[in-house]
Design a protein around this motif. Structure first.
Motif, short mmCIF file in Angstrom:
data_model
loop_
_atom_site.label_atom_id
_atom_site.label_comp_id
_atom_site.label_asym_id
_atom_site.label_seq_id
_atom_site.Cartn_x
_atom_site.Cartn_y
_atom_site.Cartn_z
N LEU A 125 20.21 -30.76 -4.29
CA LEU A 125 20.02 -31.50 -3.04
C LEU A 125 19.81 -32.99 -3.26
O LEU A 125 20.19 -33.81 -2.41
CB LEU A 125 18.83 -30.93 -2.27
CG LEU A 125 19.03 -29.56 -1.62
CD1 LEU A 125 17.71 -29.06 -1.05
CD2 LEU A 125 20.10 -29.61 -0.53
N HIS A 126 19.21 -33.38 -4.38
CA HIS A 126 18.73 -34.75 -4.51
C HIS A 126 19.34 -35.54 -5.68
O HIS A 126 19.10 -36.74 -5.78
CB HIS A 126 17.21 -34.75 -4.65
CG HIS A 126 16.50 -34.08 -3.51
ND1 HIS A 126 16.61 -34.53 -2.21
CD2 HIS A 126 15.71 -32.97 -3.47
CE1 HIS A 126 15.89 -33.74 -1.42
NE2 HIS A 126 15.34 -32.79 -2.17
N LYS A 127 20.10 -34.87 -6.55
CA LYS A 127 20.69 -35.58 -7.67
C LYS A 127 22.18 -35.29 -7.76
O LYS A 127 22.67 -34.29 -7.26
CB LYS A 127 19.99 -35.18 -8.98
CG LYS A 127 18.54 -35.62 -9.06
CD LYS A 127 17.95 -35.33 -10.43
CE LYS A 127 16.51 -35.81 -10.51
NZ LYS A 127 15.92 -35.56 -11.85
N ARG A 128 22.87 -36.17 -8.42
CA ARG A 128 24.30 -35.96 -8.59
C ARG A 128 24.54 -34.87 -9.63
O ARG A 128 24.02 -34.92 -10.74
CB ARG A 128 24.99 -37.26 -9.04
CG ARG A 128 26.49 -37.10 -9.20
CD ARG A 128 27.16 -38.38 -9.60
NE ARG A 128 28.56 -38.15 -9.92
CZ ARG A 128 29.39 -39.06 -10.38
NH1 ARG A 128 28.96 -40.30 -10.57
NH2 ARG A 128 30.64 -38.76 -10.65
N VAL A 129 25.32 -33.86 -9.27
CA VAL A 129 25.62 -32.76 -10.18
C VAL A 129 27.12 -32.46 -10.23
O VAL A 129 27.54 -31.48 -10.84
CB VAL A 129 24.85 -31.48 -9.79
CG1 VAL A 129 23.35 -31.69 -9.97
CG2 VAL A 129 25.17 -31.05 -8.36
N GLU A 130 27.91 -33.30 -9.59
CA GLU A 130 29.36 -33.13 -9.57
C GLU A 130 30.00 -34.30 -10.29
O GLU A 130 29.97 -35.43 -9.80
CB GLU A 130 29.87 -33.06 -8.13
CG GLU A 130 29.34 -31.87 -7.34
CD GLU A 130 29.76 -31.90 -5.89
OE1 GLU A 130 30.81 -31.31 -5.57
OE2 GLU A 130 29.07 -32.53 -5.08
N PRO A 131 30.58 -34.08 -11.47
CA PRO A 131 31.19 -35.18 -12.22
C PRO A 131 32.25 -35.94 -11.44
O PRO A 131 32.43 -37.14 -11.64
CB PRO A 131 31.80 -34.47 -13.44
CG PRO A 131 30.97 -33.23 -13.59
CD PRO A 131 30.62 -32.81 -12.20
N HIS A 132 32.94 -35.24 -10.54
CA HIS A 132 34.04 -35.88 -9.79
C HIS A 132 33.65 -36.06 -8.33
O HIS A 132 34.49 -35.94 -7.43
CB HIS A 132 35.31 -35.04 -9.91
CG HIS A 132 35.72 -34.78 -11.32
ND1 HIS A 132 36.36 -35.72 -12.09
CD2 HIS A 132 35.54 -33.70 -12.11
CE1 HIS A 132 36.58 -35.23 -13.29
NE2 HIS A 132 36.10 -34.01 -13.34
N PHE A 133 32.37 -36.35 -8.08
CA PHE A 133 31.88 -36.50 -6.71
C PHE A 133 32.72 -37.52 -5.95
O PHE A 133 33.02 -38.61 -6.45
CB PHE A 133 30.42 -36.95 -6.72
CG PHE A 133 29.83 -37.11 -5.35
CD1 PHE A 133 29.46 -36.00 -4.62
CD2 PHE A 133 29.68 -38.37 -4.78
CE1 PHE A 133 28.92 -36.13 -3.35
CE2 PHE A 133 29.14 -38.51 -3.52
CZ PHE A 133 28.76 -37.38 -2.80
#
Length: 357
Positions: free
Chosen positions: A30-38
């Motif tokens: 919910l709060h951090k980037r976890v998708e390399p290709h966001f």
């Protein structure tokens, strides 16, 4: 303290650790980037097979699909998210209600916590809210090396009255998890032994790092009929686990370094398409109904996603339904633009790569 009491105390500690880990997973997603290709979609490089003359009435476009022996309202599965802690009950109940109303299947999060901490069962036990659609239990394949066999798996299935079972492959996640289970030796043989004794339909499922053709062929030889390739392009579970560890900068975070290790979802589909007897599910990087439609032309029978539904699942069943309805509408529009009145027609179409991507 007696040996039995010590064992019970250790099991309780393990259960609490798993509960905290599941809470960490949700908070990080919910709060951090976890998708390399966001912000990007690996499916953007493909063009829909557009036609200027569809020769069909949009109102007749059908998304009905066959999943095992079930007929579902769209070729979409909401993928496994969580369970085992406070948010887990909210998420799974809202997913169950929404999926039942919208006529699509969904999966529970990893359930090994029930074996160690039975009190967590209620966070997964939501079948009463989805009597009309398939609900899948979920266990990691590696657990066959950590005390699980057919009896333990069937107990989990019975405990939540699941209609099917996801068995997930997640070695890349586990090596990045501070307390990961990393003994993946001999699992093909153990899976082959266990499969005939599992009493519900089974899907072999990736977790965002992909499944190659050779593995799909070996699973097919054991009698597996559905495989979710779940490739790179979306949420990275290696990165999520890495964010739970202690490090001074990202270069020291193994999960960050491994965040994009694997095979992109579209390449998984291209590799595994046509393996005799196997139907493919496309997971990993799908961001809307257009992407779902494209995966049908790339070789998938069904599409699946989790992250796009997470925030809504914490709000309400109606919020989840709104996202599902939007994806259905986008999928139906993609089929109409391609001159397809149903999903089977879309599967017969070929996609072109965009010349500038």
């Amino acid at each position: 303290m007696s040996a039995a009491a010590a064992l019970a105390a250790r099991a309780e500690d393990d259960g609490k650790l798993i509960q905290q880990r599941k809470k960490d997973h949700i908070d990080i997603c919910l709060h951090k980037r976890v998708e390399p290709h966001f912000g990007q979609s690996i499916f953007d490089k493909y063009e829909l097979p557009y036609t200027s003359m569809p020769e069909i009435d949009y109102k007749t476009v059908s998304l009905k699909s066959k999943f095992f022996h079930w007929v579902v309202d769209a070729p979409l599965i909401i993928s496994s998210m969580t369970g085992g802690e406070a948010h887990g009950r909210t998420i799974n109940e809202n997913l169950a209600k929404a999926c039942n109303a919208e006529g699509i299947p969904f999966g529970l999060g990893s359930m090994r916590i029930i074996n160690r901490y039975p009190e967590a069962t209620h966070t997964f036990n939501v079948k009463e809210f989805c009597p009309d659609v398939p609900m899948f239990a979920n266990i990691g394949l590696v657990q066959l090396n950590y005390g699980f066999g057919a009896r333990e798996i069937n107990n989990l299935i019975r405990a939540v009255r699941a209609d099917g079972l996801f068995i997930h492959l997640n070695h890349t996640q586990e090596i990045c998890q501070p307390e990961g289970d990393t003994n993946f030796a001999g699992l093909y043989a153990k899976l082959e032994t266990v499969l005939p004794h599992i009493r519900v339909p089974v899907v072999i499922k990736g977790v965002g790092h992909g499944i190659e053709r050779d593995a799909v062929e070996r699973f097919a030889a054991m009698g597996v009929r559905w495989v979710d390739v779940s490739g790179t392009g979306g949420t990275s579970w290696a990165w999520i686990e890495g964010r739970r560890g202690k490090y001074d900068n990202e270069e020291q975070n193994l999960g960050y370094l491994m965040r994009d290790v694997g095979i992109p979802t579209d390449e998984c589909l291209a590799e595994a398409r046509g393996v005799p007897g196997v139907q493919l599910i496309a997971g990993g990087g799908l961001r809307n109904g257009i992407d779902c439609a494209k995966t049908l032309s790339l070789g998938a029978e069904m599409a699946t996603a989790a992250m796009p539904f997470l925030k809504a699942s914490l709000e309400s069943a109606e919020a989840v339904r709104e996202v599902i309805r939007r994806w259905k509408s986008e999928m139906r529009a993609a089929l109409f633009a391609s001159g397809c009145g149903n999903v089977e027609s879309m599967r017969r179409k070929s996609l072109r790569r965009k010349s500038h991507l």
